[in-house]
Scaffold this motif. Sequence first.
Motif, mmCIF file in Angstrom:
data_model
loop_
_atom_site.group_PDB
_atom_site.id
_atom_site.type_symbol
_atom_site.label_atom_id
_atom_site.label_comp_id
_atom_site.label_asym_id
_atom_site.label_seq_id
_atom_site.Cartn_x
_atom_site.Cartn_y
_atom_site.Cartn_z
ATOM 1 N N ARG A 25 13.088 -6.417 9.817
ATOM 2 C CA ARG A 25 12.825 -6.519 11.253
ATOM 3 C C ARG A 25 11.694 -5.589 11.680
ATOM 4 O O ARG A 25 11.487 -5.351 12.861
ATOM 5 C CB ARG A 25 14.079 -6.142 12.057
ATOM 6 N N TRP A 26 10.982 -5.036 10.711
ATOM 7 C CA TRP A 26 9.928 -4.053 10.982
ATOM 8 C C TRP A 26 8.697 -4.409 10.172
ATOM 9 O O TRP A 26 8.776 -5.030 9.113
ATOM 10 C CB TRP A 26 10.392 -2.643 10.606
ATOM 11 N N ARG A 27 7.525 -3.965 10.648
ATOM 12 C CA ARG A 27 6.255 -4.124 9.923
ATOM 13 C C ARG A 27 5.613 -2.752 9.745
ATOM 14 O O ARG A 27 5.744 -1.887 10.603
ATOM 15 C CB ARG A 27 5.290 -5.019 10.702
ATOM 16 N N LEU A 28 4.892 -2.603 8.656
ATOM 17 C CA LEU A 28 4.176 -1.356 8.393
ATOM 18 C C LEU A 28 2.913 -1.301 9.239
ATOM 19 O O LEU A 28 2.134 -2.257 9.263
ATOM 20 C CB LEU A 28 3.811 -1.272 6.911
ATOM 21 N N VAL A 29 2.718 -0.187 9.963
ATOM 22 C CA VAL A 29 1.499 0.004 10.752
ATOM 23 C C VAL A 29 0.464 0.727 9.913
ATOM 24 O O VAL A 29 -0.660 0.262 9.747
ATOM 25 C CB VAL A 29 1.786 0.806 12.045
ATOM 26 N N ARG A 30 0.853 1.885 9.368
ATOM 27 C CA ARG A 30 -0.084 2.662 8.548
ATOM 28 C C ARG A 30 0.689 3.672 7.710
ATOM 29 O O ARG A 30 1.836 3.993 8.000
ATOM 30 C CB ARG A 30 -1.100 3.393 9.426
ATOM 31 N N VAL A 31 0.041 4.157 6.672
ATOM 32 C CA VAL A 31 0.586 5.237 5.856
ATOM 33 C C VAL A 31 0.052 6.534 6.439
ATOM 34 O O VAL A 31 -1.152 6.770 6.448
ATOM 35 C CB VAL A 31 0.177 5.088 4.374
ATOM 36 N N ILE A 32 0.948 7.370 6.944
ATOM 37 C CA ILE A 32 0.543 8.626 7.568
ATOM 38 C C ILE A 32 0.158 9.655 6.513
ATOM 39 O O ILE A 32 -0.868 10.326 6.614
ATOM 40 C CB ILE A 32 1.680 9.180 8.455
ATOM 41 N N GLU A 33 1.004 9.763 5.472
ATOM 42 C CA GLU A 33 0.779 10.781 4.441
ATOM 43 C C GLU A 33 1.275 10.259 3.105
ATOM 44 O O GLU A 33 2.403 9.781 2.998
ATOM 45 C CB GLU A 33 1.557 12.047 4.843
ATOM 46 N N LYS A 34 0.434 10.331 2.083
ATOM 47 C CA LYS A 34 0.823 9.900 0.751
ATOM 48 C C LYS A 34 1.685 10.972 0.092
ATOM 49 O O LYS A 34 1.534 12.159 0.365
ATOM 50 C CB LYS A 34 -0.404 9.644 -0.130
ATOM 51 N N SER A 35 2.569 10.556 -0.777
ATOM 52 C CA SER A 35 3.459 11.473 -1.473
ATOM 53 C C SER A 35 2.688 12.284 -2.509
ATOM 54 O O SER A 35 1.775 11.784 -3.161
ATOM 55 C CB SER A 35 4.568 10.685 -2.168
ATOM 56 N N THR A 36 3.079 13.544 -2.660
ATOM 57 C CA THR A 36 2.449 14.410 -3.661
ATOM 58 C C THR A 36 3.398 14.708 -4.816
ATOM 59 O O THR A 36 3.087 15.524 -5.678
ATOM 60 C CB THR A 36 1.999 15.737 -3.032
ATOM 61 N N GLU A 37 4.552 14.040 -4.829
ATOM 62 C CA GLU A 37 5.524 14.258 -5.898
ATOM 63 C C GLU A 37 4.976 13.697 -7.211
ATOM 64 O O GLU A 37 4.311 12.674 -7.245
ATOM 65 C CB GLU A 37 6.840 13.578 -5.571
ATOM 66 N N VAL A 38 5.314 14.388 -8.293
ATOM 67 C CA VAL A 38 4.865 13.987 -9.618
ATOM 68 C C VAL A 38 6.061 13.467 -10.398
ATOM 69 O O VAL A 38 7.118 14.102 -10.418
ATOM 70 C CB VAL A 38 4.226 15.184 -10.362
ATOM 71 N N ASP A 39 5.916 12.327 -11.035
ATOM 72 C CA ASP A 39 6.973 11.766 -11.865
ATOM 73 C C ASP A 39 6.920 12.445 -13.227
ATOM 74 O O ASP A 39 6.070 12.131 -14.068
ATOM 75 C CB ASP A 39 6.787 10.258 -11.997
ATOM 76 N N GLU A 98 0.793 -1.231 0.000
ATOM 77 C CA GLU A 98 0.000 0.000 0.000
ATOM 78 C C GLU A 98 0.822 1.276 0.000
ATOM 79 O O GLU A 98 0.317 2.340 -0.333
ATOM 80 C CB GLU A 98 -0.955 0.007 1.201
ATOM 81 N N SER A 99 2.097 1.216 0.350
ATOM 82 C CA SER A 99 2.925 2.428 0.399
ATOM 83 C C SER A 99 3.761 2.554 -0.865
ATOM 84 O O SER A 99 4.025 1.569 -1.557
ATOM 85 C CB SER A 99 3.831 2.401 1.629
ATOM 86 N N GLY A 100 4.165 3.787 -1.165
ATOM 87 C CA GLY A 100 4.981 4.057 -2.333
ATOM 88 C C GLY A 100 6.118 5.000 -1.980
ATOM 89 O O GLY A 100 6.225 5.485 -0.855
ATOM 90 N N VAL A 101 6.970 5.277 -2.950
ATOM 91 C CA VAL A 101 8.125 6.149 -2.715
ATOM 92 C C VAL A 101 7.656 7.539 -2.308
ATOM 93 O O VAL A 101 6.748 8.102 -2.909
ATOM 94 C CB VAL A 101 9.003 6.231 -3.982
ATOM 95 N N GLY A 102 8.263 8.081 -1.270
ATOM 96 C CA GLY A 102 7.942 9.415 -0.797
ATOM 97 C C GLY A 102 6.870 9.468 0.269
ATOM 98 O O GLY A 102 6.642 10.508 0.877
ATOM 99 N N ASP A 103 6.199 8.357 0.538
ATOM 100 C CA ASP A 103 5.152 8.330 1.562
ATOM 101 C C ASP A 103 5.772 8.372 2.960
ATOM 102 O O ASP A 103 6.816 7.779 3.193
ATOM 103 C CB ASP A 103 4.307 7.059 1.458
ATOM 104 N N ARG A 104 5.105 9.061 3.887
ATOM 105 C CA ARG A 104 5.503 9.027 5.295
ATOM 106 C C ARG A 104 4.711 7.900 5.940
ATOM 107 O O ARG A 104 3.482 7.860 5.837
ATOM 108 C CB ARG A 104 5.207 10.352 5.978
#
Length: 110
Positions: A70-84, A50-56
Amino acid sequence: MPKRVVSGIVTSDKMNKTRRVEINRLVKHPKYKKYISRRTVCHVHDESNESGVGDRVEIIESEPLSKLKRWRLVRVIEKSTEVDLVALRAARKEAEQAEAASAGSESESE
């Protein structure tokens, strides 16, 4: 002992179900007393991709899942707004070519 929960920015999503997350921090230099920017790199398990480059993202410690993870994703806090820009220009060029091709076929039929 409770598990650590930290937030960082995704820097790579090229692997399936794995993300590379950087956690930035400031450390005071012992001699010069100047603050230096340091980073910690964690490999994180993202089951649903569910997460992508630039996401917090927020991550939590877990048992070892592989050699590096050694880590698991809990949640995506903020999606990236960068444009490719490269992908955007390629899509625009492809649309212009399709439009020119359709305009050329219409003029031949008249």
